[in-house]
Design an enzyme around this catalytic site. Structure first.
Site, PDB file in Angstrom:
ATOM      1  N   CYS A 165       0.774  -1.264  -0.082  1.00 27.58           N
ATOM      2  CA  CYS A 165      -0.001   0.024   0.250  1.00 27.58           C
ATOM      3  C   CYS A 165       0.848   1.025   0.423  1.00 27.58           C
ATOM      4  O   CYS A 165       1.506   1.526   0.279  1.00 27.58           O
ATOM      5  CB  CYS A 165      -1.026   0.038   1.887  1.00 27.58           C
ATOM      6  SG  CYS A 165      -1.549  -1.524   1.540  1.00 27.58           S
ATOM      7  N   ARG A 202       6.019  -0.236  -6.372  1.00 25.06           N
ATOM      8  CA  ARG A 202       5.824  -0.818  -5.052  1.00 25.06           C
ATOM      9  C   ARG A 202       4.283  -2.444  -4.968  1.00 25.06           C
ATOM     10  O   ARG A 202       4.585  -3.336  -4.878  1.00 25.06           O
ATOM     11  CB  ARG A 202       5.245  -0.288  -3.683  1.00 25.06           C
ATOM     12  CG  ARG A 202       5.839   1.556  -3.256  1.00 25.06           C
ATOM     13  CD  ARG A 202       5.185   1.828  -1.966  1.00 25.06           C
ATOM     14  NE  ARG A 202       5.557   1.273  -0.824  1.00 25.06           N
ATOM     15  CZ  ARG A 202       7.263   1.288  -0.426  1.00 25.06           C
ATOM     16  NH1 ARG A 202       8.074   1.691  -0.148  1.00 25.06           N
ATOM     17  NH2 ARG A 202       6.322   0.695   0.861  1.00 25.06           N
ATOM     18  N   TRP A 218      -2.812  -2.748  -1.827  1.00 28.32           N
ATOM     19  CA  TRP A 218      -2.485  -4.262  -1.870  1.00 28.32           C
ATOM     20  C   TRP A 218      -3.170  -5.260  -0.874  1.00 28.32           C
ATOM     21  O   TRP A 218      -3.206  -5.456   0.360  1.00 28.32           O
ATOM     22  CB  TRP A 218      -0.977  -4.648  -1.534  1.00 28.32           C
ATOM     23  CG  TRP A 218      -0.148  -5.907  -1.681  1.00 28.32           C
ATOM     24  CD1 TRP A 218      -0.292  -6.659  -1.807  1.00 28.32           C
ATOM     25  CD2 TRP A 218       0.757  -6.331  -2.579  1.00 28.32           C
ATOM     26  NE1 TRP A 218      -0.102  -7.740  -2.395  1.00 28.32           N
ATOM     27  CE2 TRP A 218       0.676  -7.459  -2.969  1.00 28.32           C
ATOM     28  CE3 TRP A 218       1.617  -5.366  -3.135  1.00 28.32           C
ATOM     29  CZ2 TRP A 218       1.937  -8.043  -3.438  1.00 28.32           C
ATOM     30  CZ3 TRP A 218       2.256  -6.172  -4.784  1.00 28.32           C
ATOM     31  CH2 TRP A 218       2.648  -7.126  -4.374  1.00 28.32           C
ATOM     32  N   ASN A 229      -2.697   3.085   6.064  1.00 29.51           N
ATOM     33  CA  ASN A 229      -1.805   0.906   5.862  1.00 29.51           C
ATOM     34  C   ASN A 229      -1.445   0.583   6.641  1.00 29.51           C
ATOM     35  O   ASN A 229      -1.107   1.335   7.570  1.00 29.51           O
ATOM     36  CB  ASN A 229      -0.007   1.974   5.083  1.00 29.51           C
ATOM     37  CG  ASN A 229       0.212   2.844   3.576  1.00 29.51           C
ATOM     38  OD1 ASN A 229      -1.212   2.159   2.794  1.00 29.51           O
ATOM     39  ND2 ASN A 229       1.443   2.825   3.755  1.00 29.51           N
ATOM     40  N   GLY A 230      -0.827  -0.269   7.182  1.00 32.82           N
ATOM     41  CA  GLY A 230      -0.735  -0.857   8.083  1.00 32.82           C
ATOM     42  C   GLY A 230      -2.233  -2.164   8.451  1.00 32.82           C
ATOM     43  O   GLY A 230      -2.765  -2.238   7.114  1.00 32.82           O
ATOM     44  N   GLU A 286      20.344 -22.984  -3.840  1.00 30.83           N
ATOM     45  CA  GLU A 286      19.597 -21.374  -3.820  1.00 30.83           C
ATOM     46  C   GLU A 286      21.043 -20.463  -3.600  1.00 30.83           C
ATOM     47  O   GLU A 286      20.943 -19.401  -5.062  1.00 30.83           O
ATOM     48  CB  GLU A 286      18.271 -21.324  -3.132  1.00 30.83           C
ATOM     49  CG  GLU A 286      18.397 -19.669  -2.649  1.00 30.83           C
ATOM     50  CD  GLU A 286      17.473 -19.105  -4.084  1.00 30.83           C
ATOM     51  OE1 GLU A 286      17.465 -19.388  -5.257  1.00 30.83           O
ATOM     52  OE2 GLU A 286      17.983 -17.463  -3.897  1.00 30.83           O
ATOM     53  N   LYS A 343      22.091 -18.063  -6.528  1.00 33.18           N
ATOM     54  CA  LYS A 343      22.734 -16.565  -6.230  1.00 33.18           C
ATOM     55  C   LYS A 343      23.971 -16.104  -6.858  1.00 33.18           C
ATOM     56  O   LYS A 343      23.988 -15.029  -7.425  1.00 33.18           O
ATOM     57  CB  LYS A 343      22.387 -16.532  -4.883  1.00 33.18           C
ATOM     58  CG  LYS A 343      21.255 -16.293  -3.963  1.00 33.18           C
ATOM     59  CD  LYS A 343      20.088 -15.168  -4.821  1.00 33.18           C
ATOM     60  CE  LYS A 343      19.664 -15.592  -6.120  1.00 33.18           C
ATOM     61  NZ  LYS A 343      18.188 -16.499  -5.867  1.00 33.18           N
ATOM     62  N   GLU A 396      24.004 -16.104 -10.389  1.00 39.14           N
ATOM     63  CA  GLU A 396      23.338 -15.528 -11.512  1.00 39.14           C
ATOM     64  C   GLU A 396      23.813 -14.068 -11.160  1.00 39.14           C
ATOM     65  O   GLU A 396      23.819 -13.202 -12.251  1.00 39.14           O
ATOM     66  CB  GLU A 396      22.193 -14.896 -10.845  1.00 39.14           C
ATOM     67  CG  GLU A 396      20.842 -15.833 -10.866  1.00 39.14           C
ATOM     68  CD  GLU A 396      19.847 -15.842 -10.280  1.00 39.14           C
ATOM     69  OE1 GLU A 396      18.728 -16.253 -10.969  1.00 39.14           O
ATOM     70  OE2 GLU A 396      19.917 -15.667  -8.939  1.00 39.14           O
ATOM     71  N   HIS A 454      29.762 -39.274  -3.853  1.00 37.77           N
ATOM     72  CA  HIS A 454      30.060 -39.692  -4.969  1.00 37.77           C
ATOM     73  C   HIS A 454      30.256 -38.985  -6.148  1.00 37.77           C
ATOM     74  O   HIS A 454      29.332 -39.340  -7.895  1.00 37.77           O
ATOM     75  CB  HIS A 454      27.764 -39.959  -5.057  1.00 37.77           C
ATOM     76  CG  HIS A 454      27.649 -40.973  -4.060  1.00 37.77           C
ATOM     77  ND1 HIS A 454      28.238 -42.504  -4.042  1.00 37.77           N
ATOM     78  CD2 HIS A 454      26.426 -40.473  -3.169  1.00 37.77           C
ATOM     79  CE1 HIS A 454      27.567 -42.375  -2.838  1.00 37.77           C
ATOM     80  NE2 HIS A 454      26.709 -42.007  -2.855  1.00 37.77           N
ATOM     81  N   LYS A 512      13.577 -10.834 -15.069  1.00 39.20           N
ATOM     82  CA  LYS A 512      13.034 -11.252 -13.930  1.00 39.20           C
ATOM     83  C   LYS A 512      12.150 -12.151 -13.916  1.00 39.20           C
ATOM     84  O   LYS A 512      10.930 -12.878 -13.509  1.00 39.20           O
ATOM     85  CB  LYS A 512      12.425  -9.629 -13.463  1.00 39.20           C
ATOM     86  CG  LYS A 512      12.048  -9.867 -11.868  1.00 39.20           C
ATOM     87  CD  LYS A 512      12.781 -10.228 -11.222  1.00 39.20           C
ATOM     88  CE  LYS A 512      11.724 -10.291  -9.831  1.00 39.20           C
ATOM     89  NZ  LYS A 512      13.061 -11.410  -8.766  1.00 39.20           N
TER      90      LYS A 512
HETATM   91  C1  G6P Z   1      13.460 -16.604 -13.810  1.00 32.78           C
HETATM   92  C2  G6P Z   1      13.645 -15.632 -12.288  1.00 32.78           C
HETATM   93  C3  G6P Z   1      14.044 -15.921 -11.348  1.00 32.78           C
HETATM   94  C4  G6P Z   1      12.724 -16.798 -10.753  1.00 32.78           C
HETATM   95  C5  G6P Z   1      12.428 -17.300 -11.693  1.00 32.78           C
HETATM   96  C6  G6P Z   1      10.359 -18.158 -11.408  1.00 32.78           C
HETATM   97  O1  G6P Z   1      14.333 -17.166 -13.492  1.00 32.78           O
HETATM   98  O2  G6P Z   1      15.195 -14.602 -13.213  1.00 32.78           O
HETATM   99  O3  G6P Z   1      14.556 -15.615 -10.179  1.00 32.78           O
HETATM  100  O4  G6P Z   1      13.721 -17.739  -9.392  1.00 32.78           O
HETATM  101  O5  G6P Z   1      12.165 -16.931 -12.514  1.00 32.78           O
HETATM  102  O6  G6P Z   1      10.595 -16.369 -11.608  1.00 32.78           O
HETATM  103  P1  G6P Z   1       8.637 -16.599 -11.086  1.00 32.78           P
HETATM  104  O7  G6P Z   1       7.912 -15.366 -11.300  1.00 32.78           O
HETATM  105  O8  G6P Z   1       7.780 -18.103 -11.602  1.00 32.78           O
HETATM  106  O9  G6P Z   1       8.949 -17.131  -9.974  1.00 32.78           O
END
Ligand code: G6P
Length: 615
Positions: free
Chosen positions: A2, A30, A82, A108-109, A488, A492, A495, A511, A610
């Site tokens: 929000c 946002r 939101w 908001n809140g 993960e 990171k 990427e 293995h 993204k």
């Molecule tokens: C792309 C983004 C990742 C994300 C993946 C899945 O590869 O770069 O950061 O985890 O898509 O995206 P989603 O929006 O479905 O979570």
């Protein structure tokens, strides 16, 4: 999330509504699902309110639809919502008003005791029309109003439990804008010809860089030519501060990158994901989006989680949780595989799609396929109203706020948190004990604080990144709940810093990957004090024998681990099932600082998008 804007012009200004809407648009980044405004029409002597579901542009269309006649709108309150309490509808959009339509307010809140207040107000004869918590505030102010808006707000606020940033106007005290803050951000912008109130500096920066940040418990009353800040009845003297950032920086909250802002935002985003959803006493989770299928959920015999990228790793953690506490067998699939591998589905299979953007083509394709085969679909989605949210029909929104950095961080911790809530929900339907339910619920509630504590490691992790920045290969290892965290963490790093990193199950190291180990191939091992601790320690020993360097993520208080590690990062203790939410934080920070030190472009890494809307 929000956004709030209040606008009051010092002079008669026929452009004020346009200026207010432009300020509101600067909060669009946002994310929101509906928007609205209310203003005092100084000529017609009435308050005008407009709301609409969807983008601010839709609101503008409504304004333009009125022939675009200039109005003397002053003051104005504006809001982007939101949804958290009450669905996404025009009625639930802000501003909200009292019975007589004289007092209008945007908020908001969350007002935690709104059910109690609503009941009392209704008993007293107030008519409330929305499902929101916000509306009760307008009626509480109405109750205390006797000519002075500031006074009425001051009297109503002590009855509210929860958090608020709010802006209010009233027909019976029309040239005044009152705002108050407790727990949600709020600032006053001091422009040359106008005052603004906003939840975020991004809204005011185009008008002025001179702002006063309100503190909790403070209230401001603004008239066209003066303002006064009070706490209770005491006037506060506060010096304006200068915002040093430009527009883009403002949206990053003053941090150099969205990714860092989003990592640091996690206590708040997790809080938003769990708000109102944990029933601590009953040891249960309340998940509004799936309450309609409560009975159907009792009959679910298996779960298949489909997702891509980081969301897939969140799904892998979900499998451990849902099997251990939810009592349902789970398979996790890469969405891109699922749609082509002829999965066996029936009415008693629930397919859970996990997606931040809600637009990932493979995940969308997978649920369309599953739907055709008669499976139940549930979406765990961050972006409200996105394609996957719509296609799923039922779901649980993350409410983590928009994620802009390509490398997903706060969405991941939110996804894991939601999967923990879902495990609790299903578990309690299937015989998970009250005591265990209460333990999980209590620990979920403490997650924002634990993550906040973990973020204090930022300087230590930056130092560590300085030490390791020139290595070109890394191995990430973890076991059980922390195996997906290893995956993960490695994702990171590759990427955003383009360093080769492999994530592996610690038990699998012998293995294959052990062949890679030498003094130039460091390992990052997630080794909290949990049920597989001893096994992971043996794995560390095997690396040490081969002269491999080891950075260990361990639980606070474990001094022994120092004997076998080159470097240790300590994280706070929590339930084993929730450790990933804490242990991933130093890995996010490590990737961030490695990339920053190597001069990489962090928010938009090469070749990545993204939201991947193609197969
Ligand atoms: C792309 C983004 C990742 C994300 C993946 C899945 O590869 O770069 O950061 O985890 O898509 O995206 P989603 O929006 O479905 O979570």
């Amino acid at each position: 999330m929000c956004g709030i804007v209040g606008y009051i012009s010092k002079e008669r200004n026929p452009n004020s509504l346009r200026l207010g809407l432009e300020a509101l648009k600067r909060l669009e980044y946002r994310g929101y699902d509906s928007a609205g405004f209310a203003f005092w029409d100084a000529e017609k002597k009435e308050i005008v309110c407009q709301k609409s579901v969807g983008k601010i542009a839709k609101l503008e269309e409504k304004v333009n639809g009125n022939g675009n006649k200039p109005v003397l709108a002053n003051p104005i309150i504006l809001h982007t919502r939101w949804a958290t309490t009450g669905e996404v509808t025009e009625i639930n959009a802000h501003p909200h008003s009292d019975c007589a339509g004289k007092i209008w307010l945007a908020h908001n809140g969350i007002i935690e005791n709104f059910h109690v207040l609503k009941q009392k107000l209704e008993e007293e004869g107030h008519k409330l029309s929305s499902d929101t918590d916000t509306e009760v505030i307008a009626h509480m102010i109405e109750k205390f109003f006797s000519g002075n808006l500031e006074d009425a707000v001051r009297k109503a606020l002590p009855y509210l439990k929860g958090t608020y940033g709010l802006v209010v106007i009233s027909k019976d005290d029309p040239e005044k804008l009152v705002a108050a803050k407790l727990g949600s951000p709020l600032l006053v912008g001091l422009g040359e010809n106008e005052y603004l109130v906003a939840s975020d500096p991004a809204a005011v920066i185009a008008h002025t860089k001179k702002v006063i940040y309100l503190d909790d418990g403070e209230m401001v009353s603004i008239s066209p030519n003066s303002f006064s800040i009070t706490k209770g009845y005491n006037v506060q003297q506060k010096k304006p501060e200068n915002i040093e950032w430009d527009m883009e920086d403002a949206q990053k909250g003053g941090h150099p990158h969205f990714m860092l802002k989003e990592i640091l935002d996690q206590p708040e985003s997790i809080n938003n994901s769990i708000r109102g959803r944990v029933l601590a006493e009953e040891g249960k989770a309340r998940l509004g989006g799936i309450r309609y299928i409560e009975d159907k959920l009792r009959e679910v015999e298996k779960i298949k989680i489909v997702a891509c990228g980081t969301a897939y790793y969140a799904g892998l953690i979900g499998k451990y949780m849902l099997e251990e506490y939810g009592g349902v067998p789970v398979e996790v699939d890469l969405a891109s595989e699922f749609r082509y591998r002829k999965p066996i589905l029936d009415k008693k299979t629930m397919v859970i799609a996990v997606s931040q953007s809600g637009e990932t083509a493979d995940t969308l394709g997978a649920i369309k396929e599953a739907k055709e085969k008669g499976a139940m679909i549930l979406g765990i989605v961050n972006a409200v109203g996105s394609a996957i949210a719509r296609e799923s029909g039922v779901g649980i929104y993350n409410h983590a706020g928009p994620e802009i950095g390509v490398a997903s961080t706060k969405a991941f911790t939110s996804q894991v948190t939601i999967l923990a809530l879902l495990s609790l929900y299903l578990g309690r339907q299937r015989g998970l004990s009250l005591v265990m339910g209460q333990r999980i619920a209590k620990e979920i509630l403490s997650l924002p604080g634990l993550v906040r504590e973990t973020l204090n490691l930022n300087d230590r992790v930056r130092e560590l990144a300085g030490k390791y920045k020139d290595y070109d290969n890394f191995l990430y290892l973890g076991r059980k709940y922390n195996l997906p965290v290893a995956l993960e963490g490695a994702l990171k790093l590759k990427e955003i810093s383009y360093i080769h990193a492999e994530g592996y199950g610690a038990g699998e190291m012998k293995h294959g990957p052990i062949a890679l180990i030498d003094e130039n191939f460091p390992s990052i091992v997630i080794c909290p004090s949990d049920s597989v601790y001893d096994k992971v320690v043996s794995c560390i020993e095997q690396i040490r024998c081969r002269k491999g360097k080891v950075v260990v993520i361990a639980t606070e208080g474990n001094e022994n681990i120092k004997k076998i590690a080159d470097d240790v990062i300590y994280i706070p203790k929590t339930l084993e099932m929730l450790t990933p939410i804490v242990s991933v934080v130093p890995l996010q920070l490590f990737a961030y600082h490695m990339a920053a030190l190597r001069g990489c472009e962090i928010d938009k890494p090469r070749n990545l998008a993204k939201s991947v809307t193609v197969e």
